[in-house]
Write an enzyme that holds these catalytic residues in place. Structure first.
Site, PDB file in Angstrom:
ATOM      1  N   GLN A   1      -0.371   1.201   1.868  1.00  0.00           N
ATOM      2  CA  GLN A   1      -1.398   0.987   2.873  1.00  0.00           C
ATOM      3  C   GLN A   1      -2.480   0.040   2.324  1.00  0.00           C
ATOM      4  OE1 GLN A   1      -1.883   5.314   3.518  1.00  0.00           O
ATOM      5  NE2 GLN A   1      -1.241   4.931   5.606  1.00  0.00           N
TER       6      GLN A   1
ATOM      7  N   ARG B   1      -8.010 -10.329  12.063  1.00  0.00           N
ATOM      8  CA  ARG B   1      -8.065 -10.582  10.626  1.00  0.00           C
ATOM      9  C   ARG B   1      -8.309 -12.067  10.375  1.00  0.00           C
ATOM     10  NH1 ARG B   1      -3.185  -7.561   7.659  1.00  0.00           N
ATOM     11  NH2 ARG B   1      -4.585  -7.897   5.894  1.00  0.00           N
TER      12      ARG B   1
ATOM     13  N   ASN C   1      -1.509 -10.908   5.423  1.00  0.00           N
ATOM     14  CA  ASN C   1      -2.519 -11.856   5.854  1.00  0.00           C
ATOM     15  C   ASN C   1      -2.501 -13.180   5.098  1.00  0.00           C
ATOM     16  OD1 ASN C   1      -4.426 -12.100   7.896  1.00  0.00           O
ATOM     17  ND2 ASN C   1      -6.097 -11.948   6.429  1.00  0.00           N
TER      18      ASN C   1
ATOM     19  N   PRO D   1      -1.419  -4.791  -0.261  1.00  0.00           N
ATOM     20  CA  PRO D   1      -0.362  -5.564  -0.922  1.00  0.00           C
ATOM     21  C   PRO D   1       0.684  -6.020   0.098  1.00  0.00           C
ATOM     22  CG  PRO D   1      -0.804  -3.506  -2.080  1.00  0.00           C
ATOM     23  CD  PRO D   1      -1.521  -3.429  -0.771  1.00  0.00           C
ATOM     24  N   GLU D   2       1.176  -7.228  -0.082  1.00  0.00           N
ATOM     25  CA  GLU D   2       2.216  -7.749   0.804  1.00  0.00           C
ATOM     26  C   GLU D   2       3.574  -7.642   0.119  1.00  0.00           C
ATOM     27  OE1 GLU D   2       0.958 -11.432   2.664  1.00  0.00           O
ATOM     28  OE2 GLU D   2      -1.131 -10.789   2.618  1.00  0.00           O
TER      29      GLU D   2
ATOM     30  N   LYS E   1       6.618  -3.553   3.078  1.00  0.00           N
ATOM     31  CA  LYS E   1       5.446  -3.139   2.316  1.00  0.00           C
ATOM     32  C   LYS E   1       5.562  -1.700   1.812  1.00  0.00           C
ATOM     33  CE  LYS E   1       2.389  -6.221   4.900  1.00  0.00           C
ATOM     34  NZ  LYS E   1       1.131  -6.298   5.679  1.00  0.00           N
TER      35      LYS E   1
END
Length: 273
Positions: free
Chosen positions: A70, A262, A169, A2-3, A53
């Site tokens: 995480q 990524r 991301n 999760p962002e 986060k």
């Protein structure tokens, strides 16, 4: 993972469910945290604070629970003691008379005293929080071009929580696209106009994502595509997860490459070097 927008929305849901309500029970899965269960159950949650986060759940007895989702952590809000059917491991539960806030799968959980927060190895090193109402686009652009960061590639820098916290991301790809910046560039390679655009996008897109539940695309387009029957995954983003699909601005096929380990998506025309 999760962002920032997803964590902030989780904080809102947790606070609405359990804040300032008498606590029936607190459960920790980890043995070293169990001594705190009674102290916390005799208190109330006063504030659920997103920090990038991570989350800080503050109690009126001055203790706070630090948690970081995480990669696999997930918060669930349920009726009191109504546990969902899942293969995930319950790590933390805060129960009130009517609601339970349940954290599954996360392993990074601590109980902190007030003085611990300023010296915490993660929290103390966080950079500008892009979802903080006080953070401005100008502050972001100034930070990117500072001596500490200006020689680093933007593709890795936008994932570095020491630089800007709350980005991840999907937001990385979206910010670079909206700013019109190629992912291989460094801040020192960018023009003042590009740095200004990066600062604005790094503020606007996370906040839009928070307000809309994850949509970073142009909202007029997203609403029209939704009305036309397109699924959310199709209209959610400008470029992220849209490999080979035409760019909404120029029609060029979106590319997917690996940057900083990524996946990253970009338009080779709108983001030319």
């Amino acid at each position: 993972m999760p962002e920032g927008p997803e964590i902030k929305r989780a904080a809102d849901r947790i606070a609405k469910a359990i804040a300032r309500k008498p606590i029936q029970e607190v459960f920790f899965a980890f043995e070293h945290l169990k001594p705190y269960e009674k102290d916390l159950a005799n208190s109330k949650v006063t504030l659920v604070q997103p920090r990038g986060k991570a989350l800080l759940t503050h109690f009126e007895n001055d203790l706070a629970i630090y948690s970081h989702n995480q990669l696999y952590g997930k918060w669930e809000i349920k009726r009191a003691y109504n546990f969902p059917e899942t293969k995930r491991q319950l790590r933390l539960a805060i129960h009130t008379e009517k609601k339970s806030a349940l954290l599954y799968s996360a392993s990074d959980i601590e109980v902190l005293y007030p003085g611990d927060i300023d010296i915490h190895p993660f929290l103390s090193k966080l950079g500008l929080d892009v979802l903080d109402a006080e953070t401005t686009g100008e502050q972001v652009s100034q930070r990117l071009k500072s001596d500490r960061f200006h020689r680093r590639g933007l593709a890795s820098l936008l994932l570095d929580q020491h630089c800007l916290c709350g980005l991840g991301n999907y937001l990385r790809s979206e910010i670079l696209f909206v700013a019109g910046v190629h992912p291989s560039l460094r801040p020192k390679d960018c023009t003042p106009a590009q740095l200004n655009a990066l600062g604005k996008a790094a503020i606007a897109l996370p906040r839009q994502s928070y307000e809309t539940g994850g949509i970073t695309n142009d909202l007029v387009r997203a609403h029209q595509m939704k009305a036309d029957g397109h699924p959310r995954r199709v209209y959610r983003h400008w470029v992220f997860a849209r490999q080979h699909k035409p760019c909404y601005q120029c029609g060029t096929g979106i590319l997917k490459e690996t940057f900083a380990g990524r996946r990253l998506y970009y338009c080779p025309t709108c983001q030319a070097k």
